[in-house]
Structures are given as C-alpha cells and as structure tokens.
Design a protein around this motif. Structure first.
Motif, PDB file in Angstrom:
ATOM      1  N   UNK A   1       0.698  -1.160  -0.151  1.00 37.01           N
ATOM      2  CA  UNK A   1      -0.048  -0.010  -0.017  1.00 37.01           C
ATOM      3  C   UNK A   1       0.883   1.287  -0.150  1.00 37.01           C
ATOM      4  N   UNK A   2       1.913   1.308   0.752  1.00 36.09           N
ATOM      5  CA  UNK A   2       2.786   2.396   0.914  1.00 36.09           C
ATOM      6  C   UNK A   2       3.313   2.888  -0.424  1.00 36.09           C
ATOM      7  N   UNK A   3       3.804   1.615  -1.112  1.00 38.73           N
ATOM      8  CA  UNK A   3       4.756   1.625  -2.659  1.00 38.73           C
ATOM      9  C   UNK A   3       3.659   2.162  -3.371  1.00 38.73           C
ATOM     10  N   UNK A   4       2.418   1.612  -3.429  1.00 36.42           N
ATOM     11  CA  UNK A   4       1.535   2.167  -4.524  1.00 36.42           C
ATOM     12  C   UNK A   4       1.401   3.782  -4.535  1.00 36.42           C
ATOM     13  N   UNK A   5       1.145   4.099  -3.127  1.00 41.17           N
ATOM     14  CA  UNK A   5       0.851   5.557  -3.059  1.00 41.17           C
ATOM     15  C   UNK A   5       2.223   6.212  -3.411  1.00 41.17           C
ATOM     16  N   UNK A   6       3.127   5.899  -2.876  1.00 39.19           N
ATOM     17  CA  UNK A   6       4.462   6.522  -3.448  1.00 39.19           C
ATOM     18  C   UNK A   6       4.517   6.434  -4.927  1.00 39.19           C
ATOM     19  N   UNK A   7       4.578   5.570  -5.746  1.00 33.61           N
ATOM     20  CA  UNK A   7       4.771   5.313  -6.932  1.00 33.61           C
ATOM     21  C   UNK A   7       3.622   6.014  -7.793  1.00 33.61           C
ATOM     22  N   UNK A   8       2.462   6.043  -7.287  1.00 30.51           N
ATOM     23  CA  UNK A   8       1.291   6.994  -7.927  1.00 30.51           C
ATOM     24  C   UNK A   8       1.835   8.696  -7.825  1.00 30.51           C
ATOM     25  N   UNK A   9       2.285   8.763  -6.439  1.00 30.66           N
ATOM     26  CA  UNK A   9       2.468  10.405  -6.615  1.00 30.66           C
ATOM     27  C   UNK A   9       3.914  10.496  -7.467  1.00 30.66           C
ATOM     28  N   UNK A  10       4.818   9.416  -7.434  1.00 28.33           N
ATOM     29  CA  UNK A  10       6.003   9.981  -8.367  1.00 28.33           C
ATOM     30  C   UNK A  10       5.560   9.847  -9.784  1.00 28.33           C
ATOM     31  N   UNK A  11       4.569   8.966 -10.448  1.00 31.26           N
ATOM     32  CA  UNK A  11       4.485   8.951 -11.823  1.00 31.26           C
ATOM     33  C   UNK A  11       3.641  10.213 -11.960  1.00 31.26           C
ATOM     34  N   UNK A  12       2.517  10.806 -11.090  1.00 34.50           N
ATOM     35  CA  UNK A  12       1.652  11.807 -11.205  1.00 34.50           C
ATOM     36  C   UNK A  12       2.578  13.132 -11.342  1.00 34.50           C
TER      37      UNK A  12
ATOM     38  N   UNK B   1      13.936  16.218 -17.930  1.00 36.07           N
ATOM     39  CA  UNK B   1      14.822  15.856 -16.802  1.00 36.07           C
ATOM     40  C   UNK B   1      14.291  15.417 -15.518  1.00 36.07           C
ATOM     41  N   UNK B   2      13.307  16.174 -15.322  1.00 33.43           N
ATOM     42  CA  UNK B   2      12.409  15.707 -14.161  1.00 33.43           C
ATOM     43  C   UNK B   2      11.759  14.565 -14.105  1.00 33.43           C
ATOM     44  N   UNK B   3      11.315  14.153 -15.338  1.00 32.10           N
ATOM     45  CA  UNK B   3      10.821  12.875 -15.627  1.00 32.10           C
ATOM     46  C   UNK B   3      11.923  11.447 -15.438  1.00 32.10           C
ATOM     47  N   UNK B   4      13.156  11.997 -15.807  1.00 36.35           N
ATOM     48  CA  UNK B   4      14.174  10.881 -15.419  1.00 36.35           C
ATOM     49  C   UNK B   4      14.525  10.949 -14.084  1.00 36.35           C
ATOM     50  N   UNK B   5      14.415  11.916 -13.394  1.00 34.26           N
ATOM     51  CA  UNK B   5      14.531  11.993 -11.803  1.00 34.26           C
ATOM     52  C   UNK B   5      13.322  11.118 -11.071  1.00 34.26           C
ATOM     53  N   UNK B   6      11.980  11.103 -11.609  1.00 35.49           N
ATOM     54  CA  UNK B   6      11.222  10.246 -11.188  1.00 35.49           C
ATOM     55  C   UNK B   6      11.325   8.946 -11.415  1.00 35.49           C
ATOM     56  N   UNK B   7      11.870   8.359 -12.639  1.00 36.52           N
ATOM     57  CA  UNK B   7      12.326   7.393 -12.951  1.00 36.52           C
ATOM     58  C   UNK B   7      13.442   6.774 -12.052  1.00 36.52           C
ATOM     59  N   UNK B   8      14.466   7.619 -11.773  1.00 35.40           N
ATOM     60  CA  UNK B   8      15.533   7.277 -10.699  1.00 35.40           C
ATOM     61  C   UNK B   8      14.987   6.994  -9.233  1.00 35.40           C
ATOM     62  N   UNK B   9      13.957   7.967  -8.845  1.00 37.52           N
ATOM     63  CA  UNK B   9      13.377   7.711  -7.620  1.00 37.52           C
ATOM     64  C   UNK B   9      12.752   6.439  -7.536  1.00 37.52           C
ATOM     65  N   UNK B  10      11.966   6.006  -8.583  1.00 34.70           N
ATOM     66  CA  UNK B  10      11.137   4.662  -8.876  1.00 34.70           C
ATOM     67  C   UNK B  10      12.327   3.421  -8.443  1.00 34.70           C
ATOM     68  N   UNK B  11      13.311   3.595  -9.242  1.00 35.77           N
ATOM     69  CA  UNK B  11      14.325   2.542  -9.069  1.00 35.77           C
ATOM     70  C   UNK B  11      14.833   2.467  -7.610  1.00 35.77           C
ATOM     71  N   UNK B  12      15.071   3.755  -7.001  1.00 31.62           N
ATOM     72  CA  UNK B  12      15.694   3.646  -5.671  1.00 31.62           C
ATOM     73  C   UNK B  12      14.645   3.046  -4.690  1.00 31.62           C
ATOM     74  N   UNK B  13      13.328   3.444  -4.869  1.00 36.26           N
ATOM     75  CA  UNK B  13      12.336   2.863  -4.055  1.00 36.26           C
ATOM     76  C   UNK B  13      12.260   1.234  -4.213  1.00 36.26           C
TER      77      UNK B  13
END
Length: 107
Positions: A28-39, A47-59
């Motif tokens: 549940x926590x990961x779905x919320x975080x990934x939804x916020x990152x993707x939104x 560049x910010x989109x690439x940062x979101x991909x990096x954040x997803x990978x880190x998570x």
C-alpha cells in the motif's frame, strides 16, 4: 530435523499471518509513493521525468534489498513461512529511513 529451528503448524500459521500483516502495508505504501512519483513526473520536463524514474528505481531497489536481507536474516534453516515473514517485516522497515529523508527534504 535437528537444527531446523522451530517448526510446527502454529508457528507456520503465525508466520504466514505476520507476513500478510507486514506485506500488505508495504504494498500500500509503495503504491501511494509510486502513484505520486508518476503523477508528478507526468507534469514535468524530461529531466524531472528522468529523476522520477530514478526515484522509482531507488524505492524498488531499497524494498527489494530489505526483503532479501530479511530472508538472509531468517537463516537457511528456517521454514519458508519464517523467511516470508522476515522478508515482509524488513521491507516496511526500509521505508523508515525513506520517510525520514522525505520529511527532512520537504522542509
């Protein structure tokens, strides 16, 4: 069965319930975080989109690493149920440093 740790139906049921108890909030926590990152990434520059991909990978990487660490901590002689419980217990524990980081970074 010497050296295999504590086994038994009650222990396996408890470990299975523990795995579900820790696994469901992690998902549940990961779905919320990934939804916020993707939104957030959909509204930003490349560049910010690439940062979101990096954040997803880190998570995903931190949760996966914590789960593998939990299995290793459970030990090779434990039951599969115990390994699942340890894996799902360590995954939400990996979110604590992430939450602290986000709280400090958000200030």
């Amino acid at each position: 069965m010497t050296g295999t740790g504590i086994r038994g139906l009650g222990t396996e049921n408890g470990d299975t319930v523990g795995a579900a108890l820790f696994g469901v909030p992690t998902v549940a926590i990961d779905v919320v975080l990934l939804t916020r990152i993707r939104r957030w990434a959909g509204e930003q520059t490349a560049a910010e989109h690439r940062a979101a991909v990096t954040q997803t990978g880190v998570l995903a990487g931190s949760v996966l690493f914590a789960a593998v660490l939990g299995v290793a901590i459970a030990g090779q002689w434990s039951t599969p149920h115990r390994r699942w419980r340890c894996a799902t217990l360590s995954a939400p524990a990996s979110h604590l440093p992430l939450g602290l980081f986000l709280a400090v970074a958000g200030r």
